[in-house]
Design an enzyme around this catalytic site. Structure first.
Site, PDB file in Angstrom:
ATOM      1  N   GLU A   1     -12.783  -0.254  -0.905  1.00 51.27           N
ATOM      2  CA  GLU A   1     -12.495   0.692   0.173  1.00 51.27           C
ATOM      3  C   GLU A   1     -12.942   2.109  -0.176  1.00 51.27           C
ATOM      4  O   GLU A   1     -13.053   2.486  -1.348  1.00 51.27           O
ATOM      5  CB  GLU A   1     -10.999   0.718   0.487  1.00 51.27           C
ATOM      6  CG  GLU A   1     -10.466  -0.561   1.097  1.00 51.27           C
ATOM      7  CD  GLU A   1      -8.997  -0.453   1.454  1.00 51.27           C
ATOM      8  OE1 GLU A   1      -8.624   0.483   2.199  1.00 51.27           O
ATOM      9  OE2 GLU A   1      -8.217  -1.304   0.979  1.00 51.27           O
TER      10      GLU A   1
ATOM     11  N   ARG B   1       0.824  -1.216   0.000  1.00 54.86           N
ATOM     12  CA  ARG B   1       0.000   0.000   0.000  1.00 54.86           C
ATOM     13  C   ARG B   1       0.855   1.262   0.000  1.00 54.86           C
ATOM     14  O   ARG B   1       0.404   2.317  -0.448  1.00 54.86           O
ATOM     15  CB  ARG B   1      -0.959  -0.017   1.190  1.00 54.86           C
ATOM     16  CG  ARG B   1      -2.019  -1.113   1.079  1.00 54.86           C
ATOM     17  CD  ARG B   1      -2.797  -1.292   2.356  1.00 54.86           C
ATOM     18  NE  ARG B   1      -3.716  -0.200   2.628  1.00 54.86           N
ATOM     19  CZ  ARG B   1      -4.994  -0.178   2.268  1.00 54.86           C
ATOM     20  NH1 ARG B   1      -5.521  -1.183   1.591  1.00 54.86           N
ATOM     21  NH2 ARG B   1      -5.763   0.844   2.585  1.00 54.86           N
TER      22      ARG B   1
END
Length: 229
Positions: free
Chosen positions: A172, A54
């Site tokens: 998300e 990430r």
């Protein structure tokens, strides 16, 4: 209410953290992105290899940066990451948090509250660490971007005719850099005992006590037979 396109309105978003982290969060009055939180977490439940990906994954739309520059929220409970914490992590795999999902607390808000507050945000159609995942920062795109029926389903495992379900189930809603706690509409926990703990932490922080609800259906717990069947 659910729109014709399937997106619920209001659209809830959910960030979970270990209860050990809640005093620091309440003191700061905000959630920080992984890039901004530094060593402030008392207990880190994230997997190191996922966090590393990430930090490298570019967000291709404004405000840009990498995924780790955003405060992550899921668009449904019982995410694949929650499954990993509930089962895989407690099996003692190297580098994994071993405590299961019982100590995790959900901080709940909504897409509408974030958007009305003028915060920068980006939504993904699936797991942000996967290369084929798409992103958008347009509210009008959310109905088509997200697989809302899958997010409402209790069973999300990949099946032979659709091997992308797990990725899409991890969609998300990412808030850039910081998320102020005045946008939280409530907290959710797994047990009555955790509810009392959270209420006491809120009182200790001098906060007007918001909604704290016991939602065992948002967790996997230790019922391994149930989790992905």
């Amino acid at each position: 209410m659910v729109t014709d396109a399937g997106r619920p309105e209001p659209t809830l978003i959910m960030h979970f953290t270990h209860i050990d982290n809640l005093p620091g969060i309440l003191k700061a009055g905000k959630l920080f992105s992984d890039s901004g939180v530094g060593s402030q977490l008392a207990t880190n439940v994230g997997a190191a290899e996922i966090k590393a990906r990430r930090r490298q994954r570019i967000v291709p739309c404004t405000p840009g940066g990498v995924v780790a520059d955003y405060v992550p929220f899921y668009l449904a409970p019982r995410s694949p990451m929650m499954y990993r914490i509930a089962c895989d992590h407690r099996d003692g795999k190297p580098g994994c948090y071993p405590g299961g999902d019982d100590p995790l607390v959900y901080l709940v808000s909504s897409v509408e509250r974030v958007d009305a507050a003028g915060l920068d945000w980006v939504a993904s159609d699936g797991n942000c660490s996967v290369g084929l995942t798409s992103f958008s920062a347009r509210l009008d795109d959310l109905a088509a971007l997200i697989d809302w029926p899958l997010l409402r389903a209790r069973v999300w495992k990949d099946i032979p005719e659709d091997m992308d379900r797990m990725r899409r189930r991890a969609a998300e809603f990412l808030v850039h850099r910081e998320f102020p706690l005045n946008l939280v509409i409530g907290y959710a926990v797994r047990t009555d005992e955790r509810q009392e703990q959270v209420k006491q932490l809120l009182r200790d922080a001098g906060m007007i006590e918001p909604y704290v609800r016991v939602r065992p259906d948002w967790y996997y717990g230790y019922e391994r037979r149930e989790v992905r069947q």
